[in-house]
Design a protein around this motif. Structure first.
Motif, mmCIF file in Angstrom:
data_model
loop_
_atom_site.group_PDB
_atom_site.id
_atom_site.type_symbol
_atom_site.label_atom_id
_atom_site.label_comp_id
_atom_site.label_asym_id
_atom_site.label_seq_id
_atom_site.Cartn_x
_atom_site.Cartn_y
_atom_site.Cartn_z
ATOM 1 N N THR A 137 0.823 -1.221 0.000
ATOM 2 C CA THR A 137 0.000 0.000 0.000
ATOM 3 C C THR A 137 0.851 1.263 0.000
ATOM 4 N N ASP A 138 2.178 1.098 -0.120
ATOM 5 C CA ASP A 138 3.066 2.266 -0.052
ATOM 6 C C ASP A 138 3.410 2.850 -1.424
ATOM 7 N N GLY A 139 2.724 2.401 -2.483
ATOM 8 C CA GLY A 139 3.004 2.938 -3.823
ATOM 9 C C GLY A 139 4.010 2.121 -4.605
ATOM 10 N N SER A 140 4.609 1.135 -3.958
ATOM 11 C CA SER A 140 5.535 0.261 -4.687
ATOM 12 C C SER A 140 4.751 -0.909 -5.275
ATOM 13 N N GLN A 141 5.391 -1.618 -6.175
ATOM 14 C CA GLN A 141 4.772 -2.777 -6.819
ATOM 15 C C GLN A 141 5.732 -3.948 -6.719
ATOM 16 N N THR A 142 5.191 -5.116 -6.427
ATOM 17 C CA THR A 142 6.035 -6.300 -6.285
ATOM 18 C C THR A 142 5.554 -7.400 -7.217
ATOM 19 N N GLY A 143 6.472 -8.277 -7.545
ATOM 20 C CA GLY A 143 6.097 -9.392 -8.408
ATOM 21 C C GLY A 143 7.280 -10.268 -8.740
ATOM 22 N N ASN A 144 6.984 -11.358 -9.418
ATOM 23 C CA ASN A 144 8.030 -12.262 -9.899
ATOM 24 C C ASN A 144 8.366 -11.916 -11.344
ATOM 25 N N VAL A 145 9.604 -12.153 -11.709
ATOM 26 C CA VAL A 145 10.042 -11.950 -13.089
ATOM 27 C C VAL A 145 10.611 -13.266 -13.603
ATOM 28 N N ARG A 146 10.040 -13.715 -14.705
ATOM 29 C CA ARG A 146 10.535 -14.936 -15.359
ATOM 30 C C ARG A 146 11.463 -14.492 -16.484
ATOM 31 N N VAL A 147 12.727 -14.850 -16.360
ATOM 32 C CA VAL A 147 13.765 -14.387 -17.273
ATOM 33 C C VAL A 147 14.263 -15.554 -18.115
ATOM 34 N N VAL A 148 14.246 -15.376 -19.432
ATOM 35 C CA VAL A 148 14.747 -16.401 -20.347
ATOM 36 C C VAL A 148 16.055 -15.889 -20.957
ATOM 37 N N VAL A 149 17.118 -16.663 -20.777
ATOM 38 C CA VAL A 149 18.453 -16.253 -21.211
ATOM 39 C C VAL A 149 19.018 -17.295 -22.175
ATOM 40 N N ASN A 150 19.534 -16.828 -23.296
ATOM 41 C CA ASN A 150 20.232 -17.706 -24.242
ATOM 42 C C ASN A 150 21.732 -17.557 -24.017
ATOM 43 N N ALA A 151 22.418 -18.672 -23.892
ATOM 44 C CA ALA A 151 23.854 -18.643 -23.615
ATOM 45 C C ALA A 151 24.637 -19.308 -24.728
ATOM 46 N N GLN A 152 25.867 -18.829 -24.893
ATOM 47 C CA GLN A 152 26.797 -19.441 -25.842
ATOM 48 C C GLN A 152 28.104 -19.712 -25.133
ATOM 49 N N PHE A 153 28.754 -20.763 -25.580
ATOM 50 C CA PHE A 153 30.038 -21.162 -25.028
ATOM 51 C C PHE A 153 30.995 -21.325 -26.191
ATOM 52 N N LYS A 154 32.001 -20.475 -26.239
ATOM 53 C CA LYS A 154 32.965 -20.465 -27.350
ATOM 54 C C LYS A 154 32.245 -20.407 -28.703
ATOM 55 N N SER A 155 31.312 -19.455 -28.810
ATOM 56 C CA SER A 155 30.551 -19.164 -30.028
ATOM 57 C C SER A 155 29.627 -20.291 -30.481
ATOM 58 N N LYS A 156 29.364 -21.251 -29.604
ATOM 59 C CA LYS A 156 28.414 -22.307 -29.920
ATOM 60 C C LYS A 156 27.228 -22.173 -28.977
ATOM 61 N N ASN A 157 26.055 -22.365 -29.503
ATOM 62 C CA ASN A 157 24.852 -22.265 -28.687
ATOM 63 C C ASN A 157 24.840 -23.388 -27.662
ATOM 64 N N SER A 158 24.923 -23.036 -26.391
ATOM 65 C CA SER A 158 24.974 -24.066 -25.360
ATOM 66 C C SER A 158 23.623 -24.292 -24.695
ATOM 67 N N GLY A 159 22.647 -23.437 -24.979
ATOM 68 C CA GLY A 159 21.320 -23.693 -24.444
ATOM 69 C C GLY A 159 20.621 -22.463 -23.919
ATOM 70 N N GLN A 160 19.537 -22.724 -23.207
ATOM 71 C CA GLN A 160 18.668 -21.669 -22.700
ATOM 72 C C GLN A 160 18.354 -21.948 -21.236
ATOM 73 N N SER A 161 18.366 -20.884 -20.432
ATOM 74 C CA SER A 161 18.024 -21.009 -19.020
ATOM 75 C C SER A 161 16.805 -20.150 -18.722
ATOM 76 N N VAL A 162 15.946 -20.650 -17.853
ATOM 77 C CA VAL A 162 14.797 -19.873 -17.385
ATOM 78 C C VAL A 162 15.005 -19.632 -15.895
ATOM 79 N N LEU A 163 15.183 -18.358 -15.538
ATOM 80 C CA LEU A 163 15.506 -17.969 -14.163
ATOM 81 C C LEU A 163 14.347 -17.189 -13.564
ATOM 82 N N LEU A 164 14.195 -17.284 -12.247
ATOM 83 C CA LEU A 164 13.110 -16.588 -11.563
ATOM 84 C C LEU A 164 13.671 -15.610 -10.532
#
Length: 198
Positions: A137-164
């Motif tokens: 009630t103080d004017g702030s907003q709260t919530g969860n964020v679902r973050v999808v990240v694509n990663a590469q390892f030595k210029s090769k696609n190593s996969g995708q992570s979903v972080l919370l």
């Protein structure tokens, strides 16, 4: 001498069937045109309504700031860029968040910058803000964020992570005042990529 032509019953029946089919086809075309018109009108109204609701959604600012923050936080392709994330995230977060050593660790470990050494690259695919049901009630907003990240390892696609993450957004300063890592929802590794270094 004039001969009267007799119409065979099957010719007459065939002509009637053709006329009937043409009439039905004309009716179907007219109905399809009416239906298309109604669909297009409803599509336009729906699009306008969605746009209006989206513009009025009270969590739009929090959503946009989360998108900017996590894009800056999870996008890097060098140790220098990784270690400067606190500066690139500063416009979107309070000093309390930026000064958090758990969030902004250095990649310098055992006299090596592991991002450069391993050729790690990371890019944000999406960050979606889900507001908590019970908001402060103080004017702030709260919530969860679902973050999808694509990663590469030595210029090769190593996969995708979903972080919370769980965040608090200050609607006065337009910054995140709290960012807490919750955990990994899933990791999808590219099976053709070896993560062992040569």
């Amino acid at each position: 001498m004039i001969h009267k032509l007799k119409a065979h019953p099957w010719i007459l029946a065939g002509s009637l069937v053709i006329i009937l089919l043409l009439s039905i086809n004309l009716i179907i075309v007219q109905q399809q045109n009416k239906l298309r018109s109604v669909i297009n009108k409803n599509r336009s109204i729906t699009s306008q309504t969605v746009t209006k609701i989206t513009k009025q959604w009270p969590f739009n600012d929090a959503r946009n700031v989360c998108q900017e923050f996590f894009s800056a936080y999870h996008t890097f392709d060098s140790s220098r860029q990784f270690n400067q994330r606190s500066k690139t995230c500063a416009p979107f977060a309070s000093n309390q968040v930026i000064d958090n050593p758990t969030l902004f660790q250095s990649d310098y470990v055992n006299k090596n910058h592991y991002v450069d050494t391993l050729g790690l690259q990371s890019k944000l695919s999406e960050a979606v803000f889900y507001p908590d049901i019970n908001q402060p009630t103080d004017g702030s907003q709260t919530g969860n964020v679902r973050v999808v990240v694509n990663a590469q390892f030595k210029s090769k696609n190593s996969g995708q992570s979903v972080l919370l993450y769980h965040v608090t957004y200050d609607s006065v300063t337009h910054k995140l005042t709290e960012v807490s890592y919750i955990g990994i929802e899933k990791i999808e590794a590219n099976s053709s990529t070896s993560l062992s270094s040569n």
